[in-house]
Enzyme design. Structure first.
Site, short mmCIF file in Angstrom:
data_model
loop_
_atom_site.label_atom_id
_atom_site.label_comp_id
_atom_site.label_asym_id
_atom_site.label_seq_id
_atom_site.Cartn_x
_atom_site.Cartn_y
_atom_site.Cartn_z
CG ASN A 385 -2.07 0.91 0.89
OD1 ASN A 385 -2.10 1.83 0.05
ND2 ASN A 385 -3.10 1.01 2.00
CG ASP A 386 2.00 2.65 3.65
OD1 ASP A 386 1.15 3.17 3.50
OD2 ASP A 386 2.67 2.03 4.71
#
Lengths: 459, 107
Positions: A385-386
């Site tokens: 995600n990040d």
């Protein structure tokens, strides 16, 4: 044993450690390097029993303690899941720091009034930094194990409390040096332990590995300082090697994430609380079925797989390789886009995918894979995600701002395999999830991939 | 040369060796390198054994034994876990595996 012979053997062990670190810096020699280090440590541990001046009065206690340590440490290291590796390294680092602090405390209790100031200062330094490393590592362990929140913990006036604790520790150190008393030492140790906790609490999410590396370097320095007090060349050399290489490694890691070390450690104090993402919950996302995903993949020319921590948690590395092999057999061009800090530690993904025998040449590092995204039809983000969050480029002030990311938004389609809409480790909303070209497939990464594989086979 | 100066020389030279040996390392190896360095500082075990051997009181003995246990866990566990990480890098097939191996390797 003869002092000169002992000295020569100890010198050989020091050389082993240098060769170990040198070996670990290159993939070809890494494993041999580690074994050389282990052999050196084994020899040194044997040798110390023959060191000049040993009394052997507590030999059985010591041997028993070593046996106990082996019984605890080896199974922990052998049974640990690959996903939990980072926390285990943090924990091992913490106990090392704790051991250094205890050694210094015992040495302090034995130092008479005849001790030189330099010896007392080195002892005090070891106790303080060893305690910080111990309690700080325990907190990083708790964060990585998700026993406590992974987000930065900040409270009003926090920086004053931290500054106060540090000043208190230094004050107590002064008191120890003057009084040589036991109460002052206890006060100092407790304050240092507290400082270690407070120092790591505000460090959030993706920055935790950098802190582990830093604490690792700290422990190295405490070992060097106890080497001075114990008049042991070996401890000085080994401790300093770890301290110096650990510092470089910490800087390399911080650079891989586009962070300054200072920003990592003190960022949480200066960062403003994030503005809530406007109407985040109300917005719609496009979620698809495994069949939709299979069709997208089947008709793609080029697919880039972006693995993240979700892949590690689900142990989906074998399934992802099965999918990649299936697509290759259908003539799809496959690459894995590896972000340097995907997962919880730099290199985490390489280790996992190597376990599943993914061909080395399919693993493409960030700088090489980024220019190819415009020619990529589908990006399959597996539990990351990040590292693909455009907020790192677009919203100054968010905790990951400035971190280089994988530019998956420029590909034709993006598929996210996610457990839920929950934000990633750094706790930041990902705009990309709401992009019209994004498809979400919810569920455990391994289950989802297995379903996609069977859907693909049915096509 | 006073003995303090000798210690200082050893320290300073070791700093430079430490900087030098890891200055060029690929991101792939950051984790195993950190883990290996972590195992090496487990050598505090030698210090722990030395102080425990010279312990005069029960307090010193107790603290020393605790230090021996912790240092052993650090050192032995550290080398074993690093080896496990690195085990996965070895024997990497240079040639792509044929497709019939699909699904055959999930353990």
């Amino acid at each position: 044993m003869n002092t000169n012979l002992y000295g020569v053997l100890i010198l050989a062990v020091s050389v082993c450690f240098i060769m170990a670190l040198k070996g670990l810096s290159s993939p070809k020699s890494a494993r041999r390097g580690n074994l050389i280090g282990a052999a050196g440590a084994f020899v040194a541990t044997d040798l110390v029993f023959w060191a000049p001046g040993m009394t052997h009065q507590h030999k059985w206690w010591i041997l028993g303690a070593i046996a106990f340590g082996v019984v605890v440490g080896v199974p922990a290291a052998r049974k640990i899941q690959m996903t939990q590796m980072p926390q285990l390294v943090a924990l091992f680092n913490g106990v090392g720091g704790g051991a250094a602090a205890l050694v210094a405390i015992v040495e302090y209790l034995k130092l008479g009034s005849g001790a030189s100031t330099a010896e007392v200062v080195a002892t005090v330094f070891t106790v303080i930094v060893g305690c910080i490393s111990f309690s700080g590592s325990i907190v990083t362990f708790l964060k990585l194990q998700e026993i406590m929140t992974t987000r930065p913990v900040v409270f009003p006036g926090g920086r004053f409390v931290i500054a106060g604790t540090l000043l208190g520790t230094l004050g107590a150190a002064e008191w120890v040096i003057h009084s040589m008393g036991n109460t002052s030492l206890a006060v100092m140790a407790v304050l240092a332990l507290l400082f270690g906790v407070l120092f790591v609490l505000p460090v959030g999410g993706a920055d935790v590995p950098i802190v582990i590396s830093l604490l690792n370097a700290f422990t190295g320095l405490t070992v060097a300082a106890s080497g001075y007090v114990l008049q042991s060349t070996l401890l000085i050399v080994a401790g300093t090697l770890v301290g110096a290489s650990g510092t470089i490694l910490t800087r390399l890691m911080a650079a891989a994430m586009g962070r300054s070390l200072f920003g990592t450690l003190f960022g949480a104090f200066t960062a403003k609380p994030q503005a809530a993402v406007e109407g985040g919950e109300a917005r719609s996302v496009k979620s698809g079925s495994p069949d939709d995903v299979a069709i997208l993949l089947n008709y793609a020319q080029r697919v880039v797989i972006v693995p993240g921590f979700g892949l590690a948690v689900a142990q989906a590395q074998h399934t992802v390789r099965e999918l990649a092999d299936l697509l290759t057999s259908k003539g799809v061009d496959i690459a894995y886009g590896i972000h340097p800090v995907a997962g919880r530690m730099p290199g985490h993904m390489n280790v996992l995918l190597a376990e599943a025998n993914v061909p080395y040449e399919q693993l493409v590092e960030m700088d090489e894979v980024n220019p190819t995204f415009p020619q990529t039809d589908v990006v399959l983000v597996v539990g990351a995600n990040d590292v693909v969050n455009p907020a790192a480029k677009t919203s100054p002030g968010c905790p990951i701002y400035g971190m280089p990311i994988l530019d998956v938004a420029s590909a034709g389609n993006v598929i996210f395999l996610k457990r839920s809409m929950r934000p990633g480790f750094a706790g930041i909303e990902n705009e990309l999830l709401y992009d019209p070209k994004t498809t979400l497939l919810f569920g455990d990464a391994k289950d989802s991939l297995t379903k996609v594989v069977s859907a693909l086979k049915a096509l | 040369m006073s003995s303090n100066l000798v210690w200082l020389s050893i320290f300073v030279l070791s700093v430079f060796i430490g900087f030098e040996v890891v200055s060029k390392v690929s991101t792939t190896l950051h984790t195993p390198l950190m883990s290996g360095a972590n195992a090496i500082h487990g050598i505090i075990l030698v210090g722990a054994i030395t102080v425990t051997d010279h312990a005069d009181t029960n307090l010193q003995l107790g603290l020393g034994i605790a230090a021996v246990v912790l240092a052993t866990i650090n050192m032995v566990g550290g080398f074993v876990v690093t080896d496990r990480m690195l085990e996965m890098f070895k024997g990497k097939p240079r040639v792509k595996k044929s497709v019939d191996a699909v699904g055959g390797e999930t353990k």
